[in-house]
Design a protein around this motif. Structure first.
Motif, PDB file in Angstrom:
ATOM      1  N   TYR A 146     -67.779 -40.956 -43.530  1.00 13.45           N
ATOM      2  CA  TYR A 146     -66.503 -41.390 -43.158  1.00 13.45           C
ATOM      3  C   TYR A 146     -65.602 -41.787 -44.291  1.00 13.45           C
ATOM      4  CZ  TYR A 146     -67.578 -41.460 -38.140  1.00 13.45           C
ATOM      5  OH  TYR A 146     -67.986 -40.953 -36.767  1.00 13.45           O
ATOM      6  N   GLU A 147     -64.324 -41.611 -44.224  1.00 14.88           N
ATOM      7  CA  GLU A 147     -63.451 -42.412 -44.970  1.00 14.88           C
ATOM      8  C   GLU A 147     -62.578 -43.378 -44.300  1.00 14.88           C
ATOM      9  OE1 GLU A 147     -61.045 -40.976 -48.964  1.00 14.88           O
ATOM     10  OE2 GLU A 147     -60.158 -39.836 -47.154  1.00 14.88           O
ATOM     11  N   GLY A 148     -62.811 -44.682 -44.563  1.00 14.90           N
ATOM     12  CA  GLY A 148     -62.321 -45.690 -43.419  1.00 14.90           C
ATOM     13  C   GLY A 148     -62.558 -45.120 -41.813  1.00 14.90           C
ATOM     14  N   GLN A 149     -62.052 -45.160 -41.033  1.00 10.69           N
ATOM     15  CA  GLN A 149     -62.446 -44.735 -39.576  1.00 10.69           C
ATOM     16  C   GLN A 149     -62.446 -42.980 -39.384  1.00 10.69           C
ATOM     17  OE1 GLN A 149     -63.447 -47.035 -37.719  1.00 10.69           O
ATOM     18  NE2 GLN A 149     -63.044 -48.388 -39.496  1.00 10.69           N
ATOM     19  N   THR A 150     -62.203 -42.474 -40.459  1.00 11.47           N
ATOM     20  CA  THR A 150     -61.925 -40.815 -40.390  1.00 11.47           C
ATOM     21  C   THR A 150     -63.350 -40.066 -40.796  1.00 11.47           C
ATOM     22  OG1 THR A 150     -59.627 -40.808 -40.673  1.00 11.47           O
ATOM     23  CG2 THR A 150     -60.700 -38.746 -40.641  1.00 11.47           C
ATOM     24  N   LEU A 151     -64.008 -39.361 -39.910  1.00  9.20           N
ATOM     25  CA  LEU A 151     -65.075 -38.665 -40.250  1.00  9.20           C
ATOM     26  C   LEU A 151     -64.714 -37.403 -40.904  1.00  9.20           C
ATOM     27  CD1 LEU A 151     -68.216 -38.072 -39.760  1.00  9.20           C
ATOM     28  CD2 LEU A 151     -67.475 -36.345 -37.833  1.00  9.20           C
ATOM     29  N   ILE A 152     -65.230 -37.340 -42.037  1.00  7.32           N
ATOM     30  CA  ILE A 152     -64.738 -36.185 -43.140  1.00  7.32           C
ATOM     31  C   ILE A 152     -65.792 -35.137 -43.380  1.00  7.32           C
ATOM     32  CG2 ILE A 152     -63.013 -37.791 -43.974  1.00  7.32           C
ATOM     33  CD1 ILE A 152     -64.728 -37.902 -46.611  1.00  7.32           C
ATOM     34  N   GLY A 153     -67.116 -35.525 -43.049  1.00  9.40           N
ATOM     35  CA  GLY A 153     -68.226 -34.574 -43.312  1.00  9.40           C
ATOM     36  C   GLY A 153     -69.469 -34.925 -42.830  1.00  9.40           C
ATOM     37  N   VAL A 154     -70.284 -33.806 -42.452  1.00 11.10           N
ATOM     38  CA  VAL A 154     -71.473 -34.119 -41.895  1.00 11.10           C
ATOM     39  C   VAL A 154     -72.587 -33.155 -42.277  1.00 11.10           C
ATOM     40  CG1 VAL A 154     -70.596 -32.591 -40.067  1.00 11.10           C
ATOM     41  CG2 VAL A 154     -72.536 -34.047 -39.523  1.00 11.10           C
ATOM     42  N   SER A 155     -73.947 -33.723 -42.323  1.00 13.32           N
ATOM     43  CA  SER A 155     -74.952 -32.706 -42.640  1.00 13.32           C
ATOM     44  C   SER A 155     -75.796 -32.587 -41.486  1.00 13.32           C
ATOM     45  CB  SER A 155     -75.671 -33.207 -43.801  1.00 13.32           C
ATOM     46  OG  SER A 155     -76.409 -34.260 -43.640  1.00 13.32           O
ATOM     47  N   THR A 156     -76.376 -31.321 -41.217  1.00 12.41           N
ATOM     48  CA  THR A 156     -77.436 -31.217 -40.391  1.00 12.41           C
ATOM     49  C   THR A 156     -78.682 -30.694 -41.223  1.00 12.41           C
ATOM     50  OG1 THR A 156     -76.712 -28.811 -39.798  1.00 12.41           O
ATOM     51  CG2 THR A 156     -75.721 -30.875 -38.469  1.00 12.41           C
ATOM     52  N   ARG A 160     -77.562 -37.713 -50.376  1.00 15.06           N
ATOM     53  CA  ARG A 160     -78.183 -38.560 -49.409  1.00 15.06           C
ATOM     54  C   ARG A 160     -79.131 -37.792 -48.418  1.00 15.06           C
ATOM     55  NH1 ARG A 160     -78.983 -42.818 -50.416  1.00 15.06           N
ATOM     56  NH2 ARG A 160     -79.133 -43.226 -48.238  1.00 15.06           N
ATOM     57  N   SER A 161     -78.871 -36.644 -47.942  1.00 15.61           N
ATOM     58  CA  SER A 161     -79.748 -36.056 -46.929  1.00 15.61           C
ATOM     59  C   SER A 161     -81.237 -35.783 -47.615  1.00 15.61           C
ATOM     60  CB  SER A 161     -79.160 -34.986 -46.612  1.00 15.61           C
ATOM     61  OG  SER A 161     -77.984 -34.735 -45.837  1.00 15.61           O
ATOM     62  N   LYS A 162     -81.356 -35.571 -48.729  1.00 15.80           N
ATOM     63  CA  LYS A 162     -82.516 -35.589 -49.317  1.00 15.80           C
ATOM     64  C   LYS A 162     -83.352 -36.741 -49.211  1.00 15.80           C
ATOM     65  CE  LYS A 162     -85.050 -34.838 -53.667  1.00 15.80           C
ATOM     66  NZ  LYS A 162     -85.018 -34.873 -54.996  1.00 15.80           N
ATOM     67  N   VAL A 163     -82.161 -37.902 -49.715  1.00 19.45           N
ATOM     68  CA  VAL A 163     -83.104 -39.272 -49.795  1.00 19.45           C
ATOM     69  C   VAL A 163     -83.628 -39.608 -48.284  1.00 19.45           C
ATOM     70  CG1 VAL A 163     -82.697 -41.748 -50.155  1.00 19.45           C
ATOM     71  CG2 VAL A 163     -81.680 -40.162 -51.786  1.00 19.45           C
ATOM     72  N   VAL A 164     -82.887 -39.311 -47.432  1.00 21.10           N
ATOM     73  CA  VAL A 164     -83.107 -39.585 -45.889  1.00 21.10           C
ATOM     74  C   VAL A 164     -84.113 -38.903 -45.388  1.00 21.10           C
ATOM     75  CG1 VAL A 164     -82.596 -39.535 -43.671  1.00 21.10           C
ATOM     76  CG2 VAL A 164     -80.948 -40.578 -45.198  1.00 21.10           C
ATOM     77  N   LEU A 165     -84.383 -37.667 -46.018  1.00 23.60           N
ATOM     78  CA  LEU A 165     -85.476 -36.700 -45.176  1.00 23.60           C
ATOM     79  C   LEU A 165     -86.771 -37.044 -45.991  1.00 23.60           C
ATOM     80  CD1 LEU A 165     -85.910 -34.575 -43.334  1.00 23.60           C
ATOM     81  CD2 LEU A 165     -85.538 -32.869 -45.320  1.00 23.60           C
ATOM     82  N   GLU A 166     -86.619 -37.345 -47.353  1.00 22.97           N
ATOM     83  CA  GLU A 166     -87.732 -37.498 -48.229  1.00 22.97           C
ATOM     84  C   GLU A 166     -88.372 -38.915 -47.782  1.00 22.97           C
ATOM     85  OE1 GLU A 166     -89.396 -37.838 -52.670  1.00 22.97           O
ATOM     86  OE2 GLU A 166     -87.077 -37.688 -52.348  1.00 22.97           O
ATOM     87  N   ALA A 167     -87.669 -39.858 -47.340  1.00 22.29           N
ATOM     88  CA  ALA A 167     -88.268 -40.961 -46.791  1.00 22.29           C
ATOM     89  C   ALA A 167     -88.888 -40.902 -45.440  1.00 22.29           C
ATOM     90  CB  ALA A 167     -87.313 -42.348 -46.804  1.00 22.29           C
ATOM     91  N   TRP A 168     -88.394 -40.080 -44.566  1.00 19.02           N
ATOM     92  CA  TRP A 168     -88.791 -40.059 -43.346  1.00 19.02           C
ATOM     93  C   TRP A 168     -90.091 -38.992 -43.460  1.00 19.02           C
ATOM     94  CZ3 TRP A 168     -89.545 -35.059 -41.014  1.00 19.02           C
ATOM     95  CH2 TRP A 168     -89.986 -35.214 -39.562  1.00 19.02           C
ATOM     96  N   SER A 169     -90.168 -38.134 -44.394  1.00 19.18           N
ATOM     97  CA  SER A 169     -91.374 -37.009 -44.681  1.00 19.18           C
ATOM     98  C   SER A 169     -92.415 -38.059 -44.925  1.00 19.18           C
ATOM     99  CB  SER A 169     -90.796 -36.148 -45.706  1.00 19.18           C
ATOM    100  OG  SER A 169     -92.092 -35.480 -45.987  1.00 19.18           O
ATOM    101  N   LEU A 170     -92.322 -39.086 -46.007  1.00 20.52           N
ATOM    102  CA  LEU A 170     -93.186 -39.883 -46.535  1.00 20.52           C
ATOM    103  C   LEU A 170     -94.057 -40.604 -45.279  1.00 20.52           C
ATOM    104  CD1 LEU A 170     -94.687 -40.564 -48.931  1.00 20.52           C
ATOM    105  CD2 LEU A 170     -93.029 -42.379 -49.607  1.00 20.52           C
TER     106      LEU A 170
END
Length: 201
Positions: A58-68, A104-114
């Protein structure tokens, strides 16, 4: 919890939604971004794709990107990986948003995987389809994201960013795995266009 829930870089807030209940306003913003930019291929279920959400930007209140992320086998290296896609609003491309979504997706997924070892997820994988990345295709490792070339499928590069706790099977002589799969059969993730990777590294 896994990974830092929210990080801000250059005025853009990156928020983890992986395996979390998605707030209604975030869900609506994501659907709007996908539909406004024609990012959902025909026949793809919105509900299924929402269940794969990993990080929103998000940039302010606007969604500008997303990962799946989709969990599947990466047969060319014989491990289970989280296959990554990202979508960035056309008005916000070439601002390193795709790169930060990847990191960020790598960090999140790595922590979840652990903390979910039974899932046996060993890295973040991509099948590179963006023509904007042709100039970077000769680099075996993209240092910012850690994405490393491990094979090809139909002339498209397959890359993985390994997790620190990753392990791989030891191949038995005469029974090694192929370098790159030719089809998506047998559990290989069927990639779609990877968007806005022109600055990914």
């Amino acid at each position: 919890m896994f990974g830092t829930q929210e990080t801000t870089v250059d005025g853009v807030s990156y928020r983890s939604v992986w395996k979390r209940r998605i707030e209604p306003e975030v869900r609506d913003d994501v659907i709007k971004l996908w539909k406004a930019n024609g990012l959902l291929p025909p026949g793809v279920s919105v509900a299924d794709r929402l269940s794969e959400l990993c990080v929103v930007a998000y940039e302010g209140q606007t969604l500008i990107g997303v990962s799946t992320v989709v969990l599947d086998m990466m047969r060319c290296v014989g491990v289970r990986a989280g296959f990554f896609r990202c979508s960035v609003s056309p008005t916000h491309r070439k601002r390193n948003v795709a790169t930060e979504l990847t990191v960020r997706s790598k960090v999140v997924l790595e922590a979840w995987s652990l903390i979910n070892p039974d899932e046996a997820v060993m890295g973040l994988g991509v099948v590179v389809e963006s023509p904007q990345l042709s100039s970077k295709s000769r680099e075996p490792v993209w240092p910012r994201s850690g994405l490393t070339l491990v094979g090809y499928r139909e002339e498209k590069q397959i890359r993985i960013a390994w997790f620190e706790h990753s392990t791989v099977e030891v191949a038995v002589r005469g029974r090694g795995r192929g370098v790159a799969p030719n089809t998506a059969s047998g559990g290989e993730f069927e990639a779609e266009t990877v968007l806005d990777f022109d600055t990914l590294n």
